[in-house]
Write an enzyme that holds these catalytic residues in place. Structure first.
Site, PDB file in Angstrom:
ATOM      1  CE1 TYR A 111      -3.526  -2.602   0.288  1.00  0.00           C
ATOM      2  CE2 TYR A 111      -4.654  -0.523   0.585  1.00  0.00           C
ATOM      3  CZ  TYR A 111      -4.687  -1.855   0.293  1.00  0.00           C
ATOM      4  OH  TYR A 111      -5.879  -2.453  -0.006  1.00  0.00           O
ATOM      5  CE  LYS A 157       1.048 -18.151  -0.653  1.00  0.00           C
ATOM      6  NZ  LYS A 157       0.277 -19.381  -0.585  1.00  0.00           N
ATOM      7  CG  ASP A 181      -2.774 -20.000   0.481  1.00  0.00           C
ATOM      8  OD1 ASP A 181      -2.118 -19.674   1.490  1.00  0.00           O
ATOM      9  OD2 ASP A 181      -2.332 -20.747  -0.395  1.00  0.00           O
ATOM     10  CG  ASP A 223      -8.075  -4.399   1.255  1.00  0.00           C
ATOM     11  OD1 ASP A 223      -9.099  -4.056   1.867  1.00  0.00           O
ATOM     12  OD2 ASP A 223      -7.801  -4.005   0.100  1.00  0.00           O
TER      13      ASP A 223
END
Ligand code: NAP
Length: 394
Positions: free
Chosen positions: A139, A206, A260, A284
């Protein structure tokens, strides 16, 4: 003779798309909640500041200096969503405000309200709080268009200095996750968990693929927990190895899940997840997925908090196809209003507001997004606010 009235000046910005409608609805509900809680002895004095398209038409700038100055002075803003174009155009006003005020913790409670249709068979177990880092990660918007001079230069430097050959036709972005920013968001999440007697914190990352950014986020979060919260937290590994699989009483369980996997886990076992600590992008993604479990993102409110300021807004965006139609759900904005009332120490009014929302939902008074699931005629945005105000007054 009337006694002294305590007035709190609050800055608000309508935002774009459905923003003006949901902000107006929420302000009416907040005013009614404050009136009811303090019997006219406290009152919000609203001051409008302009951002987004309204500011553009008045000042020729989507985020004029005068608005930024007022927001910085006040240290607080209640706002609607603002538009950010995809692929090109101006940078996100939200990101700008979060960075300008250093509002590093985006806190998003996700709790199912009785009567709201959900895709889950048992939505009651959904009670999470997402702690999303707000100022780091992708971001920060450090990127170069694929055929720009900047991209060409970066390709050259990376090749020359690091021996890495980048694709000649690739857009480039830099993902940075900093240790200091990870430590402070982790502390915010653990402090919140301890203060609110929450059960667990799940670090979402991740890190198996992005080892030195998201993997580091995981590592620094565990490190922070161990270093600053000894005796107050326990890791999942410790629970298994030293406590026969049972979390010791009074400790916050710290665990982590690969992003995930976590996105499926919150659907399959929502009750196992409490506070979710995530870097900006993951935070988000998981917010919208979690929103779907409790209706849709239209029902979620959020705080962007820093050490010396806060911003309150619905989680959803401008929902442009519904702009001006009086159909958007204002629950997200109302929920942001409740969080704001708690923040300024007017929690009694916040509780009254939320009880009234619950009452309206129980009476099957809902906007279009929820009406089809309940097989009832929808109320408009404004009429839903009327129903909540009536419930407050009643
Ligand atoms: P969005 O505006 O949140 O809308 C996505 C979908 O969510 C809508 O089409 C609608 O679903 C549902 N929805 C959202 N708010 C709702 C509400 N109040 N009541 C009922 N349904 C609601 O997301 P987007 O389409 O990805 O983004 C649109 C613009 O908003 C973009 O410019 C984006 O940058 C901006 N944005 C701003 C913020 C912010 O200011 N904080 C946050 C997110 C996005 P259905 O189509 O299924 O009815």
């Amino acid at each position: 003779m009337q006694g002294r009235i305590l007035t709190k000046r609050i800055l608000f910005a309508e935002g774009d798309g459905v923003g003006p409608e949901v902000v107006d609805a929420a302000r009416r509900v907040i005013d009614a909640g404050v009136e009811k809680a303090y019997r006219g002895k406290r009152r919000v004095e609203w001051e409008e500041v302009y951002i987004g398209s309204k500011a553009m038409s008045r000042f020729g700038n989507r985020i004029p200096d005068i608005s930024v100055r007022r927001i910085k002075e006040a240290g607080m803003l209640f706002k609607g969503p603002v538009e950010t174009p995809v692929g090109s155009g101006f940078r996100s006003i939200n990101v700008f405000l979060r960075e300008a005020l250093d509002l590093y913790a985006n806190i998003r409670p996700v709790k199912h309200l009785d009567g709201v249709p959900s895709p889950l068979a048992d939505p009651k177990s959904v009670d999470m709080v997402i702690f999303r880092e707000n100022t780091d990660d992708l971001y920060t918007g450090i990127e170069w268009q694929y055929k720009s001079a900047g991209a060409a230069k970066l390709r050259k430097i990376v090749h020359k200095e690091l021996g890495v050959e980048l694709e000649g036709d690739a857009g480039l972005g830099i993902k940075q996750i900093s240790k200091a920013k990870t430590v402070r968001i982790t502390k915010a999440a653990i402090d919140y968990a301890i203060m609110n007697k929450r059960k667990s914190i799940t670090i979402m990352h991740k890190g198996n693929i992005m080892k030195y950014t998201e993997g580091a986020f995981r590592e620094w979060a565990y490190e922070t927990a161990a270093k600053f919260y000894k005796g107050k937290v326990v890791t999942e590994e410790e629970v298994l190895k030293r406590h026969n699989g049972v979390t010791p009483k009074g400790r916050v369980l710290i665990k982590d899940r690969i992003a995930d996997n976590l996105l499926q886990q919150i659907i399959l076992k929502p009750g196992a997840y409490d506070i979710i600590l995530a870097p900006n992008v993951n935070g988000d993604y998981i917010s919208d997925a979690a929103g779907a479990l409790v209706g849709n993102i239209g029902v979620l409110g959020s705080i962007d908090a820093g050490d010396s300021g806060a911003m309150f807004e619905p989680v959803h965006g401008t929902a442009p196809k519904y702009a001006g139609m009086n159909v958007a759900n204002p629950m997200g904005a109302i929920s942001a209003g409740k969080l704001m009332l708690e923040y300024i120490g007017w929690g009694d009014a916040g509780r009254i507001v939320w009880k009234a929302v619950e009452k309206a939902i129980k009476a099957r008074k809902v906007t279009r997004d929820l009406a089809s699931g309940l097989h009832v005629m929808p109320l408009g945005t404004s009429e839903f606010a009327d129903a909540v105000v009536d419930a407050i007054k009643g």
